[in-house]
Design an enzyme around this catalytic site. Structure first.
Site, PDB file in Angstrom:
ATOM      1  N   SER A 104       0.819  -1.203   0.000  1.00 62.67           N
ATOM      2  CA  SER A 104       0.000   0.000   0.000  1.00 62.67           C
ATOM      3  C   SER A 104       0.860   1.262   0.000  1.00 62.67           C
ATOM      4  CB  SER A 104      -0.966  -0.029   1.191  1.00 62.67           C
ATOM      5  OG  SER A 104      -1.836   1.061   1.176  1.00 62.67           O
ATOM      6  N   ASP A 250      -3.132   6.496  -3.134  1.00 64.92           N
ATOM      7  CA  ASP A 250      -2.034   5.881  -2.401  1.00 64.92           C
ATOM      8  C   ASP A 250      -1.365   4.818  -3.275  1.00 64.92           C
ATOM      9  OD1 ASP A 250      -3.982   3.897  -2.278  1.00 64.92           O
ATOM     10  OD2 ASP A 250      -3.614   3.405  -0.181  1.00 64.92           O
ATOM     11  N   ASP A 252      -1.274   1.545  -3.636  1.00 60.79           N
ATOM     12  CA  ASP A 252      -2.015   0.479  -4.309  1.00 60.79           C
ATOM     13  C   ASP A 252      -3.365   0.950  -4.830  1.00 60.79           C
ATOM     14  OD1 ASP A 252      -3.081   0.729  -1.728  1.00 60.79           O
ATOM     15  OD2 ASP A 252      -3.536  -1.403  -1.536  1.00 60.79           O
ATOM     16  N   ASP A 254      -6.127   1.974  -3.617  1.00 65.51           N
ATOM     17  CA  ASP A 254      -7.441   1.668  -3.042  1.00 65.51           C
ATOM     18  C   ASP A 254      -7.984   2.843  -2.231  1.00 65.51           C
ATOM     19  OD1 ASP A 254      -5.746   1.428  -0.862  1.00 65.51           O
ATOM     20  OD2 ASP A 254      -6.512  -0.521  -0.203  1.00 65.51           O
TER      21      ASP A 254
END
Length: 463
Positions: A104, A250, A252, A254
Site C-alpha cells: 500500500s 495511495d 495500491d 485503493d
C-alpha cells in the site's frame, strides 16, 4: 540472513487485516510460497486470482505464492500488475478467492499480501488469516507440507479493461468538461487511471497526469495522501493548471483524496458525505456505514436525507462485515477508504474519484462550492502520542471526562467522548506504543480547545 519462516517472524508480519513486512528480512519468496500453500488449505479454494503492484519484489513473490497455491491443488489466474481494487474486481467478477501483493502506502523497503475469499470477502485475523499464519509457523505449510495429488494450473488473464468498464457503469461521468490533475505517486493508479480515463474520453475530461510512471522506490514522494505533506505537488499543480479538481491516490490505489480548485485538501469525511448523498439518491432510505472517527456531519446528513447511518469500528473488516449484515449501500472511513455494495462491498479509490468527478461535472459551481453543504465541523486530523500504558491512559481520560455535564462515552473502538459542541476519539495503535487522537468541534476554536486539552492530558499521563 533472517529466517522469514521462523514462528517469531511469521507472527510478527501477520497483522489484523493483512501480511506486512520489510523485504527480504521479514518477507521473501519462501514466505510467499508457504503462504500460497496455507491459503488454499484454509480458504478451500479450487481457483485463486493473484495480482501484484509495482514494487520490485512483487512479481517474484506473486509467482512464488502462485506456485504454492498450485502445489496445494488450486488453479491460479495471474492478473499481473493491478491496483488492490482491481484485484477485488477480479475476485468478484470471476467469483474466486484472491491475493494481492502490495504494501500500500508503506515505504519502498516494505511489501505485503492482502487476501480475500471469493467475491472480495476479506480474510482477516478472525476469518482465516491467523489460521494461515499458524499453518506456516507450525511447519505444516513448509517442511511438513504434502503436495496435492494433482497440481493446479497457472494461467494469465487481463481484467484491466473489464475493471474500468465496471467502475464507469457504477459512476458514469457526464456533463460539463473538467480539468483534472491526478497524482498517482508512482503507484498503481498510474496503471489503472489511463484505462479509466481513456474510457471517459478527452472530450469529457482534460487529464493532467502526475507521477504515473510505475516505480516502487517512490522517487517523488511517499504514496500516502493521508499525510498532507505528500499533497504539496498536487496542490501546486492544481493551482498552476487552473484545474477543477485534484486526485491523489495511495500506492495500491485503493484510497483516494481530493484537492479543490483553491489547492486545499478535502476531508475524506466530506467525500464520504458527498458519495452517501449520491448513493441515497439512487436508493432512498438505504443504510450507510461510517466509522467512529468520521465527522459527525456524515450521520447527520445521512439522517437528513432519509437514510440510516450505522457507526462501526475503524478497519475494513468491520466495515465490510457490517455492510453485509445491514445490506448497506455504501461505507466510508476517514482514512480515505470508500466501500460500495455494487463493488462487492470492497473499497475502491478510483470509484470514489469517479463519484466526485460525476458530481462536479453535473454541478454548475466549483468543487469547494459543491462540497460546502457537506463540510460542517472543523476536525483535528489524526494526532499520535507515544505512551507507556495505552489502557491506563484511556481509563484515566474516561474518568476525567465522564462526569462532565452533557458528556457521553463509549468503548466501541478505543475511547469515544461526545458533547453537543465537540467530540473526540482516542484509539491505541495495534503495532506501536501510540494513542491516536481525532477531535472535532462546532467551530475551529472549540475543536482546538478540546484537541489541546486531550493532548495535554495524554502527554502528561492524565495526572
Amino acid at each position: 540472513m533472517a529466517d522469514t519462516l521462523s514462528a517469531e517472524n511469521v507472527h510478527a508480519i501477520f497483522k489484523a487485516y493483512d501480511v506486512r513486512g520489510t523485504v527480504p528480512d521479514q518477507l521473501d519468496e519462501a514466505l510467499a510460497l508457504a503462504t500460497g500453500r496455507a491459503y488454499v488449505q484454509v480458504v478451500g479454494a479450487s481457483t485463486v486470482v493473484v495480482g501484484h503492484d509495482m514494487r520490485p519484489s512483487s512479481p517474484g513473490m506473486a509467482g512464488a505464492f502462485a506456485q504454492g497455491a498450485s502445489e496445494a491443488g488450486a488453479d491460479v489466474i495471474m492478473i499481473g500488475l493491478a491496483s488492490t481494487d482491481q484485484l477485488y474486481f477480479a475476485s468478484g467478477h470471476l467469483g474466486h478467492p484472491g491475493a494481492m501483493f502490495t504494501a500500500s502506502h508503506n515505504p519502498a523497503q516494505y511489501n505485503g499480501i492482502k487476501m480475500c475469499r471469493a467475491h472480495a470477502v476479506p480474510v482477516g485475523a478472525d476469518s482465516g488469516l491467523h489460521e494461515i499464519r499458524d499453518l506456516i509457523a507450525s511447519g505444516a505449510a513448509t517442511d511438513g507440507f504434502t503436495p496435492a495429488a494433482q497440481a493446479g494450473t497457472i494461467s494469465e488473464h487481463d481484467v484491466l479493461e473489464a475493471y474500468a468498464a465496471h467502475l464507469l457503469s457504477l459512476a458514469p461521468v457526464t456533463g460539463r468538461r473538467l480539468k483534472v490533475v491526478a497524482d498517482a505517486g508512482n503507484g498503481m493508479a498510474g496503471w489503472t487511471a489511463p484505462a479509466v480515463f481513456n474510457r471517459i474520453g478527452a472530450e469529457q475530461v482534460d487529464l493532467v497526469p502526475m507521477y504515473f510512471e510505475l516505480d516502487g522506490t517512490f522517487p517523488n514522494h511517499e504514496a500516502n495522501p493521508l499525510d498532507e505533506t505528500t499533497l504539496a505537488d498536487l496542490k501546486a499543480r492544481v493551482l498552476a493548471e487552473g484545474a477543477d479538481i485534484g486526485l491523489a491516490f495511495d500506492g495500491d490505489a485503493d484510497r483516494c483524496f481530493l484537492v479543490d480548485e483553491k489547492g486545499r485538501a478535502v476531508s475524506p469525511s466530506t467525500l464520504t458525505a458527498l458519495i452517501a448523498a449520491r448513493e441515497l439518491a439512487k436508493e432512498p432510505g438505504a443504510t450507510v456505514i461510517h466509522n467512529l472517527i468520521t465527522s459527525r456531519a456524515v450521520p447527520e446528513l445521512v439522517t437528513e436525507l432519509g437514510g440510516t447511518p450505522v457507526r462501526t469500528r475503524v478497519g475494513h473488516s468491520f466495515i465490510k462485515a457490517t455492510m453485509a449484515e445491514t445490506d448497506a449501500i455504501f461505507g466510508g472511513e476517514h482514512s480515505g477508504h470508500f466501500y460500495f455494495r455494487d463493488f462487492w462491498r470492497a473499497d475502491s479509490g478510483m470509484l470514489a474519484a469517479l463519484h466526485a468527478l460525476a458530481a462536479l461535472a453535473g454541478a454548475e459551481g466549483t468543487l469547494s462550492e459543491l462540497l460546502a453543504a457537506y463540510e460542517r465541523y472543523p476536525m483535528s486530523g489524526e494526532i499520535n502520542s507515544e505512551v507507556g500504558d495505552q489502557a491506563a491512559v484511556m481509563d484515566a481520560l474516561e474518568a476525567e471526562y465522564a462526569g462532565r455535564d452533557g458528556v457521553t462515552t463509549d468503548r466501541l473502538d478505543g475511547l469515544s467522548v461526545s458533547h453537543a459542541d465537540w467530540t473526540f476519539n482516542v484509539r491505541p495503535s495495534n503495532t506501536e506504543p501510540l494513542l491516536r487522537l481525532n477531535a472535532e468541534g462546532r467551530d475551529e476554536e472549540t475543536m482546538a480547545a478540546v484537541r489541546d486539552d486531550v493532548l495535554a492530558k495524554i502527554r502528561g499521563g492524565v495526572a
